[in-house]
Enzyme design. Structure first.
Site, PDB file in Angstrom:
ATOM      1  N   GLU A 222      47.332  61.051  11.716  1.00 10.19           N
ATOM      2  CA  GLU A 222      48.050  60.777  12.961  1.00 10.19           C
ATOM      3  C   GLU A 222      47.088  60.360  14.060  1.00 10.19           C
ATOM      4  OE1 GLU A 222      51.703  62.734  15.417  1.00 10.19           O
ATOM      5  OE2 GLU A 222      49.964  63.982  15.068  1.00 10.19           O
ATOM      6  N   GLY A 356      43.487  70.433  17.279  1.00  5.76           N
ATOM      7  CA  GLY A 356      43.587  71.862  17.012  1.00  5.76           C
ATOM      8  C   GLY A 356      44.226  72.096  15.664  1.00  5.76           C
ATOM      9  N   ALA A 357      45.242  71.287  15.337  1.00  4.60           N
ATOM     10  CA  ALA A 357      45.935  71.383  14.054  1.00  4.60           C
ATOM     11  C   ALA A 357      46.788  70.140  13.876  1.00  4.60           C
ATOM     12  CB  ALA A 357      46.801  72.641  13.997  1.00  4.60           C
ATOM     13  N   MET A 358      47.254  69.921  12.635  1.00  5.69           N
ATOM     14  CA  MET A 358      48.076  68.758  12.309  1.00  5.69           C
ATOM     15  C   MET A 358      49.122  69.150  11.286  1.00  5.69           C
ATOM     16  SD  MET A 358      48.936  65.675  12.630  1.00  5.69           S
ATOM     17  CE  MET A 358      50.286  64.952  11.730  1.00  5.69           C
ATOM     18  N   GLU A 359      50.383  68.768  11.570  1.00  4.76           N
ATOM     19  CA  GLU A 359      51.544  69.290  10.851  1.00  4.76           C
ATOM     20  C   GLU A 359      51.880  68.555   9.562  1.00  4.76           C
ATOM     21  OE1 GLU A 359      53.330  66.316  13.894  1.00  4.76           O
ATOM     22  OE2 GLU A 359      51.669  67.725  13.804  1.00  4.76           O
ATOM     23  N   HIS A 392      53.596  76.384  16.324  1.00  3.11           N
ATOM     24  CA  HIS A 392      53.794  74.991  16.737  1.00  3.11           C
ATOM     25  C   HIS A 392      53.881  74.075  15.511  1.00  3.11           C
ATOM     26  CE1 HIS A 392      53.285  71.569  19.605  1.00  3.11           C
ATOM     27  NE2 HIS A 392      52.772  70.980  18.527  1.00  3.11           N
ATOM     28  N   GLU A 393      52.931  74.222  14.599  1.00  6.66           N
ATOM     29  CA  GLU A 393      52.885  73.317  13.450  1.00  6.66           C
ATOM     30  C   GLU A 393      54.041  73.562  12.476  1.00  6.66           C
ATOM     31  OE1 GLU A 393      49.931  71.874  15.536  1.00  6.66           O
ATOM     32  OE2 GLU A 393      50.895  70.892  13.835  1.00  6.66           O
ATOM     33  N   HIS A 396      57.224  71.846  13.505  1.00  6.15           N
ATOM     34  CA  HIS A 396      57.267  70.422  13.159  1.00  6.15           C
ATOM     35  C   HIS A 396      57.770  70.168  11.744  1.00  6.15           C
ATOM     36  CE1 HIS A 396      55.718  68.316  16.565  1.00  6.15           C
ATOM     37  NE2 HIS A 396      54.542  68.914  16.575  1.00  6.15           N
ATOM     38  N   GLU A 415      56.782  66.389  20.278  1.00  4.48           N
ATOM     39  CA  GLU A 415      55.808  67.413  20.648  1.00  4.48           C
ATOM     40  C   GLU A 415      56.363  68.386  21.689  1.00  4.48           C
ATOM     41  OE1 GLU A 415      53.309  68.156  19.132  1.00  4.48           O
ATOM     42  OE2 GLU A 415      52.729  66.369  17.998  1.00  4.48           O
TER      43      GLU A 415
END
Length: 991
Positions: A222, A356-359, A392-393, A396, A415
């Site tokens: 992304e 920080g992170a990716m879903e 959060h992730e 998603h 988001e």
């Protein structure tokens, strides 16, 4: 996706192809139309990269655009878009990676990968060209010879036009016209080096417990990086299934989006791991991971296999994430009322990761410090951050992955929704102990109001004119304002309606892209008739900024409330394309308010074109509970009434004598008290309120023990102190805060924090004590600094030598490690610095490494600090990971020893910075923002402008948009510094 710095300010503190048939929205419920309309707002306003529809259609013919400049410079984003005549149905991808350090013996293919992708195509128009996104991939002559296209069983020959450098595309020019069909198979062979810039398929390295350097390979796709690993339709609207096979060295294990299908030895040195086909998904969610990592595992009540992976040394630190992830996923299945769409969920803690992170669907990737948890090293705020990022992730996996928006100008809804829901998920993880609905005020809302107050902000839905703006859209307006506006909508229409509508939306559009236009029919709007969500929401999403509501007493029984746009700098100029919205910076506003003496929160609509009248003979607080996305202001007399009430008692006691029972309820909730602090300081900084008001308000903290108002106060005071720069007058502010803290009924005891920080039930009490104590240290309270140095000497120096990994031998309680290490360096000599820097370089735990980085930046020696900056810019052999460089700069920029020299450092070392940082757009952006934040004089600002006017790359990175914060500071120093200093000095004497 979680921004790496989104949670930093107070807690220690990304994603959207079209299906041929579109479904209409016909469910006869109230909630569904609201949410469908909400989602339709941005789509109805569909402003994509193409500058106009006509221009776009000209660019999707058989001829490639003729511009030759870089896509990150002058090329319109419309030229970078794909034609709509061809779309993918499925991908069959095989990737072979050459990772050294395992059974594979390094050869000429070392640190590379090669692949082949077979794409089944849906061709909807007569074509003579197929266009795929591709960037930095190698299509050698031999690979092209093997590449084929079959249409309805007939092989179609083609020539390849490689435009990767210019347009991030590869064109297959066909030797004959192909008519519409779904029976077209394109097979492409390709290869490339493993990347080092944390995008596409890249390498991440670490040192294991035996001191050996190990390597893993992982993806980050992304927003537009899938094309860096595989030629594909790399736009979120092009959903397709993915069947992935990974060929990797023996001694490693491969993980992908799908659950494992089969694994087999295929060569002496390699294993083939194949994975079951994914549901239809966008290319930016594709994920592959190859390593020797290990995992802990659990199973949800619905049978989903849940694994959390880490370096073998950190396996025990994954247990909290397993527990939290399972708990949160089970909660979301109930919240969405939709079963988790996949048979498994993997989460991976990575040593090197840009965000920080990716879903990624079924394979979420994180920075180590956003997923792992070690109670010896992580304070409570860091534990909360881990829970928040997980929540959060996982949010998603449904909203964003199961149903995907069509284009990046819709990113705010993707988001923003995950931001909103993460607070619910985190509350579930913590059994409510983190009080996340309250914390929303101090986190998302606070951040959004700050970010959207500058003239250089942008609307939530905005036109993308060039490719770089895709990256720039991952910001606080997208995340935090998106979440805050959705929170306001949820409060307006009711939580049950909101949640039911989300369920209907996800159910109707699962495995697809969503759009729906129906309107609600039974909510009363600002005109007294049925609420039209589209009309209500358009000003909030399509124009930048937000209102300041100003209350004025008309007479003894009535108040008048008016609105105007709030700006941090009244003279700030918006970008021309945003400066004349049709709503003229006015909004229909749901106004929640509280009348003094009542615990009830009432709501009235304020029309955009007329004031609101409220009947009350008592003081009224606007935006009570902080549900609205706006600030509240009052006349001076009304502020005096509010301050008097809150200083007298922010808790009201009611005594029932017959029952011999005393009931205490809060006159002002914590969210309301935080809102008063935030709004008053923001308005004073903007020149709309005398500073005597917020400063007088703070004196009530003599009676305050709650974490949130203290956290708000410390944040605002630090903002104030920062505007002083290196001026010695700021010590007056230090003395005031130290004196105020001495009066608080909150606990301020090191032992209390050390003994109770692991107890989530005492989270707020412990964190209140911790931030007050650490603020004393930061503001120079002598005994605090001495206590921290003593902790370092007793629990580090006497127990750890240079042969030890510090996280394994330091006995300092987690909440005080960073400050103790900092104070030791600040008050120590070169030997202490060298020892701490050595521990930094050998440390394997990312949180402890962060504590040690913080420490080395506490040095008072300017040459030492500059050497750290130079080290961080080394393209090879740096002591600092690329992901950490921006944090290093941020910390050094706040050090008085160097802050005044950072602009000259930027100018003198720009070419050096470009070598390592240019590939990390978001990191470089943060570095520049930190440096610009050090400017306190007009001369410095003019020097910066002279530099950027000569440097196009600086402006491309948004340097010009960062100047407004410095302008605010310069104006404050001219207009307010003397008054504030004298007022605080007098106020301190009255405490």
């Amino acid at each position: 996706m979680t921004s790496v710095y989104r949670y930093d300010s107070f807690s220690q503190m990304g994603h959207p192809p079209p299906k041929e048939t579109k479904k209409s929205c016909q469910v006869r419920t109230f909630a569904l139309p609201i949410v469908c309309t909400l989602l339709g707002i941005v789509i109805t306003a569909f402003i994509t990269w193409h500058i106009t529809r006509a221009q776009y259609e000209k660019n999707i013919g058989n001829d490639a655009p003729t511009t030759t400049s870089s896509p990150e410079d002058a090329i319109p984003a419309s030229d970078l878009r794909l034609p709509t005549s061809v779309s993918p149905i499925s991908y069959d991808l095989v990737i072979k990676t050459y990772l050294p350090g395992y059974n594979y013996t390094a050869d000429s293919k070392n640190l590379t990968f090669e692949g082949q992708v077979t794409i089944k195509l849906n061709i909807t128009k007569s074509i003579k060209k197929i266009t795929l996104n591709s960037k930095d991939l190698n299509f050698t002559g031999e690979r092209l010879k093997k590449s084929t296209l079959y249409v309805n069983g007939e092989q179609i020959t083609f020539k390849v036009d490689d435009k990767q450098d210019t347009y991030e595309k590869i064109f297959f020019n066909l030797d004959k016209t192909v008519e519409p069909t779904t029976d077209a198979i394109l097979k492409v062979f390709f290869g490339a080096p493993l990347r080092t810039d944390m995008s596409g398929l890249y390498q991440t390295t670490y040192t294991n417990s035996q001191g050996a350097v190990k390597m893993a390979a992982v993806t980050q796709m992304e927003p537009v990086y899938a094309r860096r690993m595989v030629p594909c339709f790399d736009e979120p609207a092009y959903k397709a299934t993915w069947t992935v096979t990974v060929i990797h060295p023996k001694g490693t294990v491969a993980v992908a989006n799908g659950i494992e299908d089969k694994t087999e030895d295929i060569q002496e040195e390699f294993i083939s791991s194949s994975f079951k086909t994914t549901p239809r998904m966008s290319s930016y969610l594709l994920a592959i991971f190859i390593s020797e990592f290990e995992y802990n595992e659990a199973t949800t009540k619905s049978g989903v296999r849940f694994r959390v992976w880490s370096r073998p040394e950190e396996k025990n630190a994954t247990k909290y994430a397993v527990e939290a992830g399972v708990k949160c996923l089970e909660y979301y299945e109930q919240y969405y009322n939709i079963s988790f769409p996949l048979p498994k969920q993997d989460m991976v803690a990575l040593p090197d990761f840009s965000a920080g992170a990716m879903e990624n669907w079924g394979l979420i990737t994180y920075r180590e410090n956003a997923l792992l948890y070690d109670p010896r090293i992580y304070p409570g705020s860091q534990k909360r951050r881990v829970a928040v990022v997980i929540a959060h992730e996982l949010a998603h996996q449904w909203f964003g992955n199961l149903v995907t928006l069509k284009w990046w100008n819709d990113l705010w809804l993707n988001e923003g929704f995950a931001t909103l829901v993460e607070y619910l998920g985190t509350d579930e993880i913590s059994d409510g102990n983190f009080r996340m609905r309250e914390w929303f005020t101090m986190d998302a809302l606070w951040t959004a109001l700050g970010a959207d107050s500058v003239a250089s902000t942008h609307p939530m839905t905005f036109k993308i004119d060039k490719a770089m703006e895709v990256l720039d859209s991952f910001d606080s307006v997208t995340y935090d304002k998106g979440g805050s506006v959705l929170n306001m909508v949820r409060k307006t229409i009711g939580e049950e309606n909101f949640n039911t509508g989300i369920n209907h939306y996800l159910t109707r559009h699962q495995f697809d892209n969503g759009s729906c236009y129906k309107l609600p029919d039974n909510v009363i709007g600002p005109k007294g008739d049925k609420l039209n969500i589209s009309i209500f929401m358009d000003p909030w999403t399509k124009q930048l900024g937000y209102p300041l509501l100003k209350a004025t007493r008309m007479n003894k029984t009535h108040l008048e409330v008016t609105q105007s746009r709030f700006k941090a700098l009244q003279s700030g100029k918006e970008e021309e394309k945003y400066s004349h919205p049709i709503w003229n910076f006015k909004w229909d506003v749901p106004v929640w308010y509280q009348i003094a003496g009542s615990s009830d929160i009432e709501m009235k609509w304020m029309k955009s074109n007329e004031p609101l009248i409220i009947k009350s003979d008592k003081p009224v607080l606007l935006n009570a509970e902080s549900n609205g996305f706006y600030r509240a202001g009052y006349t001076d007399d009304m502020w005096k009434e509010i301050i008097y009430m809150i200083k007298e008692n922010h808790e009201v006691s009611v005594f029932f004598s017959k029952l011999l029972f005393k009931c205490i309820f809060q006159q002002f909730s914590t969210q309301t008290r935080v809102r008063l602090i935030d709004d008053s300081f923001a308005e004073a900084r903007a020149g709309l309120l005398n500073y005597s008001v917020p400063l007088q308000l703070l004196t009530y903290l003599k009676n305050e023990k709650d974490y949130m108002p203290w956290s708000a106060t410390i944040a605002k005071i630090r903002e104030l102190v920062d505007m002083y720069g290196t001026d010695p007058e700021k010590h007056v502010v230090y003395k005031f805060m130290i004196a105020l803290a001495e009066k608080t009924p909150a606990k301020r005891d090191i032992d209390f924090v050390s003994k109770n920080y692991l107890d989530d039930k005492k989270f707020f009490e412990v964190n209140a004590a911790q931030i007050i104590l650490l603020n004393d240290c930061g503001m120079g309270e002598p005994s605090c600094g001495a206590n921290m140095v003593k902790l370092f000497n007793d629990e580090v120096n006497s127990k750890c030598d240079s042969s030890r990994i510090l996280s394994e031998c330091s006995q300092i309680a987690a909440p005080f490690r960073a400050e103790a290490y900092c104070q030791a360096v600040r008050n120590g000599n070169a030997e202490t610095f060298n020892k701490v820097f050595h521990w930094y370089k050998t440390e394997r735990n990312q949180v402890e490494k962060g504590n040690l980085m913080n420490a080395i930046t506490c040095s008072k020696d300017i040459m030492t600090l500059k050497k750290l900056l130079l080290d961080s810019m080394k393209p090879e052999g740096s002591a600092f990971r690329l992901q950490d460089v921006a944090t290093l700069f941020s910390k050094i920029c706040t050090n008085d020893a160097t802050s005044d020299s950072m602009l000259n450092f930027l100018i003198d070392r720009w070419d050096d910075m470009m070598i390592r940082l240019a590939g990390d757009h978001s990191g470089f952006h943060r570095v520049l923002s930190s440096i610009v934040g050090t400017l306190k004089t007009q001369g410095g600002l003019e020097q910066l402008r002279s530099f950027r006017n000569k440097n196009a790359k600086a402006n491309e990175l948004g340097l010009d948009k960062m100047e407004e914060t410095s302008e605010v500071t310069i104006k404050w120093r001219k207009d307010n510094q003397k008054f504030v200093t004298k007022f605080i000095e007098d106020l301190t004497n009255q405490l």
